[in-house]
Design an enzyme around this catalytic site. Structure first.
Site, mmCIF file in Angstrom:
data_model
loop_
_atom_site.group_PDB
_atom_site.id
_atom_site.type_symbol
_atom_site.label_atom_id
_atom_site.label_comp_id
_atom_site.label_asym_id
_atom_site.label_seq_id
_atom_site.Cartn_x
_atom_site.Cartn_y
_atom_site.Cartn_z
ATOM 1 C CE1 TYR A 1 47.519 -38.987 -1.021
ATOM 2 C CE2 TYR A 1 46.495 -37.119 0.526
ATOM 3 C CZ TYR A 1 46.493 -38.425 0.203
ATOM 4 O OH TYR A 1 45.657 -39.439 0.674
ATOM 5 C CG HIS B 1 44.099 -40.065 -4.276
ATOM 6 N ND1 HIS B 1 44.013 -41.379 -4.607
ATOM 7 C CD2 HIS B 1 44.702 -40.049 -2.746
ATOM 8 C CE1 HIS B 1 44.509 -42.051 -3.764
ATOM 9 N NE2 HIS B 1 44.724 -41.492 -2.470
ATOM 10 C CG ASP C 1 45.827 -43.170 4.071
ATOM 11 O OD1 ASP C 1 45.286 -43.866 3.213
ATOM 12 O OD2 ASP C 1 45.751 -41.947 3.883
ATOM 13 C CG HIS D 1 41.760 -47.342 3.308
ATOM 14 N ND1 HIS D 1 43.160 -47.767 3.376
ATOM 15 C CD2 HIS D 1 41.820 -46.079 3.547
ATOM 16 C CE1 HIS D 1 43.890 -46.477 3.618
ATOM 17 N NE2 HIS D 1 43.108 -45.513 3.721
#
Length: 292
Positions: A212, A152, A107, A272
């Site tokens: 992010y 998100h 991730d 995931h």
């Protein structure tokens, strides 16, 4: 109480720019660095790390901004650029005496690993990627209603202020929703581990958002510059991911092949959080990678 990997030593070592990283270190042999994803800490590697430690020195840091590592203020985009976070990993490994190592990321950690492979090809001997595509490609494949799976990403790409306020107001519900929605086997994340992930994430809202946000800005610039220059990953690369290509309508193996000529691309039936849901499969994929 902060949870970590049983039997591993717990250290704090310098990354880049004066930042210190917390890491769990165990085993002996050739070094392998494992980078966690969102919304997790290095604890996500607990099963895989134990399986690898018989033959390798296994290093599991918390990324800057996560877990027990430093969380510097995002005074510029560079602070949480994947280039900076990759430099952290190189510095951490060097502090442990490793000038060359294998690197595996899941991730967010996989995006850091990808950048490390491009920026430090002399240092990263083998590269493993779990359940992402590169940042530039990620934004390109998210479109239409199917992009809702990545809502998100769009929320945390907004200017500073509102995303942090919204997430902090309901941190457990926000971060917990991903643990629920993305898990193929919720039992793979037991209650005490889930509580640790939620505690650590709630304490790191500004830095997680900054991580992010960088992927909607400076990280894209770095990826585009490498694409324009024809840069590729020189080392053996293994990618293990869910069948996102089928779900979102693109050829995931082809996306990765463009960046990684020496590619082993694998699909998994795990969710995931595959390192926790299918540790034998993931440890096996990493061991196969290290023999290439």
């Amino acid at each position: 109480m902060t949870l970590s990997i049983p039997g591993f030593d717990h250290v704090r070592l310098p990354g880049a720019d004066g930042v210190e990283l917390a890491a769990a270190v165990g085993g002996s042999g050739s070094p392998v660095v494992l980078l966690h994803g969102f919304p997790e800490t290095h604890l996500m590697w607990r099963h895989v790390a134990e399986r690898l430690a018989g033959e390798h020195t296994v290093i599991c840091p918390d990324l800057r901004g996560y877990g027990a590592s430093d969380k510097p203020a995002a005074t510029s985009e560079d602070v949480y650029a994947k280039r900076t976070m990759a430099a952290d990993v190189v510095a951490l490994a060097a502090a442990l005496g490793h000038e060359r190592f294998a690197l595996v990321g899941h991730d967010r950690g996989a995006l850091v690993a990808f950048r490390a492979g491009l920026d430090h090809p002399e240092t990263v001997s083998h590269l493993g990627i779990l359940d992402v595509v590169p940042t530039l490609d990620m934004w390109n494949v998210l479109h239409g209603v199917s992009a809702a799976v990545g809502y998100h990403l769009f929320l945390m790409a907004q200017p500073p202020g509102l995303p942090e306020t919204m997430i902090a107001a309901s941190a457990d519900a926000f971060f917990g929703s991903f643990l629920d929605a993305w898990a193929g086997d919720p039992a793979a994340i037991p209650a005490e581990v889930r509580a640790e992930y939620l505690r650590a994430s709630a304490a790191a809202v500004p830095s997680i958002v900054a991580d992010y946000r960088a992927s909607a800005g400076i990280d894209l610039q770095h990826d585009q510059a490498d694409l324009d220059a024809g840069s590729q990953l020189a080392m053996p690369v293994t990618v293990v991911q869910q069948d996102w290509g089928a779900q979102l309508g693109y050829d995931a193996a082809a996306v990765w092949k463009a960046w990684a000529p020496n590619l082993d691309h694998r699909l998994t039936n795990a969710g995931h959080f595959m390192a926790e849901e299918a540790p034998d499969e993931i440890a096996g994929a990493i061991q196969d990678l290290l023999t290439r």
